[in-house]
Design an enzyme around this catalytic site. Structure first.
Site, PDB file in Angstrom:
ATOM      1  CB  SER A 144      -0.844  -0.010   1.294  1.00  8.06           C
ATOM      2  OG  SER A 144      -1.466   1.233   1.504  1.00  8.06           O
ATOM      3  CE1 TYR A 157      -3.948  -2.222   5.265  1.00 12.98           C
ATOM      4  CE2 TYR A 157      -3.279   0.028   4.764  1.00 12.98           C
ATOM      5  CZ  TYR A 157      -3.710  -1.215   4.345  1.00 12.98           C
ATOM      6  OH  TYR A 157      -3.886  -1.462   2.995  1.00 12.98           O
TER       7      TYR A 157
HETATM    8  P1  NDP Z   1     -11.220  -6.768   0.285  1.00 16.78           P
HETATM    9  O1  NDP Z   1     -11.691  -6.665   1.682  1.00 16.78           O
HETATM   10  O2  NDP Z   1     -12.143  -6.410  -0.835  1.00 16.78           O
HETATM   11  O3  NDP Z   1     -10.672  -8.256   0.019  1.00 16.78           O
HETATM   12  C1  NDP Z   1      -9.770  -8.838   0.921  1.00 16.78           C
HETATM   13  C2  NDP Z   1      -9.495 -10.255   0.488  1.00 16.78           C
HETATM   14  O4  NDP Z   1      -8.573 -10.844   1.426  1.00 16.78           O
HETATM   15  C3  NDP Z   1     -10.735 -11.125   0.486  1.00 16.78           C
HETATM   16  O5  NDP Z   1     -10.658 -12.036  -0.569  1.00 16.78           O
HETATM   17  C4  NDP Z   1     -10.644 -11.858   1.817  1.00 16.78           C
HETATM   18  O6  NDP Z   1     -11.339 -13.090   1.705  1.00 16.78           O
HETATM   19  C5  NDP Z   1      -9.133 -12.049   1.951  1.00 16.78           C
HETATM   20  N1  NDP Z   1      -8.668 -12.211   3.325  1.00 16.78           N
HETATM   21  C6  NDP Z   1      -8.747 -11.316   4.347  1.00 16.78           C
HETATM   22  N2  NDP Z   1      -8.219 -11.824   5.452  1.00 16.78           N
HETATM   23  C7  NDP Z   1      -7.799 -13.089   5.129  1.00 16.78           C
HETATM   24  C8  NDP Z   1      -7.171 -14.125   5.858  1.00 16.78           C
HETATM   25  N3  NDP Z   1      -6.875 -13.993   7.161  1.00 16.78           N
HETATM   26  N4  NDP Z   1      -6.883 -15.270   5.211  1.00 16.78           N
HETATM   27  C9  NDP Z   1      -7.189 -15.436   3.905  1.00 16.78           C
HETATM   28  N5  NDP Z   1      -7.766 -14.485   3.163  1.00 16.78           N
HETATM   29  C10 NDP Z   1      -8.072 -13.327   3.774  1.00 16.78           C
HETATM   30  O7  NDP Z   1      -9.885  -5.913   0.224  1.00 16.78           O
HETATM   31  P2  NDP Z   1      -9.099  -5.200  -0.975  1.00 16.78           P
HETATM   32  O8  NDP Z   1      -9.303  -5.927  -2.233  1.00 16.78           O
HETATM   33  O9  NDP Z   1      -9.386  -3.756  -0.901  1.00 16.78           O
HETATM   34  O10 NDP Z   1      -7.602  -5.398  -0.448  1.00 16.78           O
HETATM   35  C11 NDP Z   1      -6.709  -6.357  -0.969  1.00 16.78           C
HETATM   36  C12 NDP Z   1      -5.310  -5.953  -0.562  1.00 16.78           C
HETATM   37  O11 NDP Z   1      -5.016  -4.666  -1.084  1.00 16.78           O
HETATM   38  C13 NDP Z   1      -5.107  -5.869   0.953  1.00 16.78           C
HETATM   39  O12 NDP Z   1      -3.834  -6.396   1.282  1.00 16.78           O
HETATM   40  C14 NDP Z   1      -5.155  -4.366   1.213  1.00 16.78           C
HETATM   41  O13 NDP Z   1      -4.418  -4.009   2.358  1.00 16.78           O
HETATM   42  C15 NDP Z   1      -4.507  -3.843  -0.055  1.00 16.78           C
HETATM   43  N6  NDP Z   1      -4.823  -2.451  -0.354  1.00 16.78           N
HETATM   44  C16 NDP Z   1      -6.139  -2.040  -0.513  1.00 16.78           C
HETATM   45  C17 NDP Z   1      -6.401  -0.715  -0.767  1.00 16.78           C
HETATM   46  C18 NDP Z   1      -7.813  -0.195  -0.910  1.00 16.78           C
HETATM   47  O14 NDP Z   1      -8.025   1.021  -0.817  1.00 16.78           O
HETATM   48  N7  NDP Z   1      -8.790  -1.036  -1.189  1.00 16.78           N
HETATM   49  C19 NDP Z   1      -5.316   0.268  -0.912  1.00 16.78           C
HETATM   50  C20 NDP Z   1      -3.995  -0.280  -0.753  1.00 16.78           C
HETATM   51  C21 NDP Z   1      -3.772  -1.585  -0.479  1.00 16.78           C
HETATM   52  P3  NDP Z   1     -12.034 -13.813   2.965  1.00 16.78           P
HETATM   53  O15 NDP Z   1     -12.665 -12.733   3.787  1.00 16.78           O
HETATM   54  O16 NDP Z   1     -12.973 -14.755   2.325  1.00 16.78           O
HETATM   55  O17 NDP Z   1     -10.928 -14.516   3.650  1.00 16.78           O
END
Ligand code: NDP
Length: 258
Positions: A144, A157
């Site tokens: 990020s 975070y």
């Molecule tokens: P979402 O919440 O839309 O998706 C998160 C994904 O991660 C889901 O598929 C979820 O699936 C999975 N996940 C979460 N925790 C776990 C776990 N403990 N084990 C396995 N899977 C897990 O988030 P984003 O798409 O927005 O984010 C994706 C990445 O991008 C993250 O690392 C986030 O920090 C990063 N990011 C996002 C930004 C934003 O503004 N959206 C900006 C910068 C970085 P499930 O719940 O089924 O496990």
């Protein structure tokens, strides 16, 4: 470069950025495995359909929590059994929670560090030996802009994502000369559930309206606008196709933080 014949694992590929990445890699011909805690919705997406929820046609899904060593070991083995040796790993699974430092509980701190940083470590360690033995591999960590600069109310975070960037650089150094590259993408606020929850939180806490909140968040992005999941997926693809290593690429590409 076509990814035909390559096997890519995307953690957190059930929605948001991970789903867009999984679909982009599949479009390039990769066999895709998705690892997440919940099963993606079984809907078939056409290229014109929203990428934000659904599953990638033909992909394999394994259920695991990235913080859990034995679940990751079993899930990655299930992915190998389904799709062969792992060539590409995208460590995307992540969570965000915001709070002042004083209100950041140890439980919240541990949850964020475990998911974002320890999860990236566990998944990377799981594939590193097979990639170096194969003399080819691509690891892309979704960090990020909070992995590069500080921001208020997200100390856990920020620490986790700075950790991901540091881990990326360290493993890239360890992999130098092996044919395995290790890079990070650093998106600013991107249109996913994480952003929608952040907007809802801020509007509830401050009384600002949604539009103003979105404008404020967009202004804190280097590019002054909210990024799209497709832009993050494109950046991941560039790093998968390229030979650069140890980089932390800001998304949208070409934008500077300072
Ligand atoms: P979402 O919440 O839309 O998706 C998160 C994904 O991660 C889901 O598929 C979820 O699936 C999975 N996940 C979460 N925790 C776990 C776990 N403990 N084990 C396995 N899977 C897990 O988030 P984003 O798409 O927005 O984010 C994706 C990445 O991008 C993250 O690392 C986030 O920090 C990063 N990011 C996002 C930004 C934003 O503004 N959206 C900006 C910068 C970085 P499930 O719940 O089924 O496990």
């Amino acid at each position: 470069m076509s990814l035909a014949g390559k096997h890519a694992i995307v953690t957190g590929g059930s929605r948001g950025i991970g789903l867009a990445v999984a679909q982009r890699l599949a479009q390039e011909g990769a066999r895709v495995s998705i690892v997440s805690r919940s099963t993606p919705q079984r809907v078939t997406l056409s290229p014109s359909t929203s990428l934000r929820t659904g599953s990638v046609e033909g992909s394999f899904h394994a259920t695991a929590d990235v913080c859990n060593e034995s679940e990751i070991r079993a899930a990655f083995q299930a992915c190998r059994d389904a799709n062969g040796p792992i060539d590409i790993l995208v460590n995307n699974a992540g969570i965000v929670e915001s709070s002042t430092l004083g209100r950041t509980s140890l439980e919240m701190w541990d949850r964020i560090i475990a998911t974002n940083l320890t999860g990236t470590f566990l998944c990377t360690r799981e594939v590193f030996a097979e990639m170096t033995a194969a003399k080819w591999g691509r690891i892309v960590n979704v960090a990020s802009t909070a992995g590069l600069v500080g921001a208020p109310y997200i100390s856990a975070y920020c620490a986790s994502k700075h950790g991901v960037v540091g881990f990326t650089r360290a493993v890239a150094a360890e992999a130098a000369g092996t044919g395995v590259t290790v890079n990070a993408v650093c998106p600013g606020y991107t249109e996913t559930d994480i952003l929608r929850n952040a907007v809802a939180n801020i509007t509830a806490k401050t009384g600002r309206d949604e539009e103003e909140t979105r404008r404020l968040l967009a202004a804190s992005n280097p590019q002054g606008r909210i990024a799209t999941v497709e832009e993050v997926a494109e950046a991941v693809l560039i790093l998968v196709n390229g030979s650069q290593t140890g980089e932390a690429m800001i998304v949208p590409i070409g934008e500077a933080l300072y």
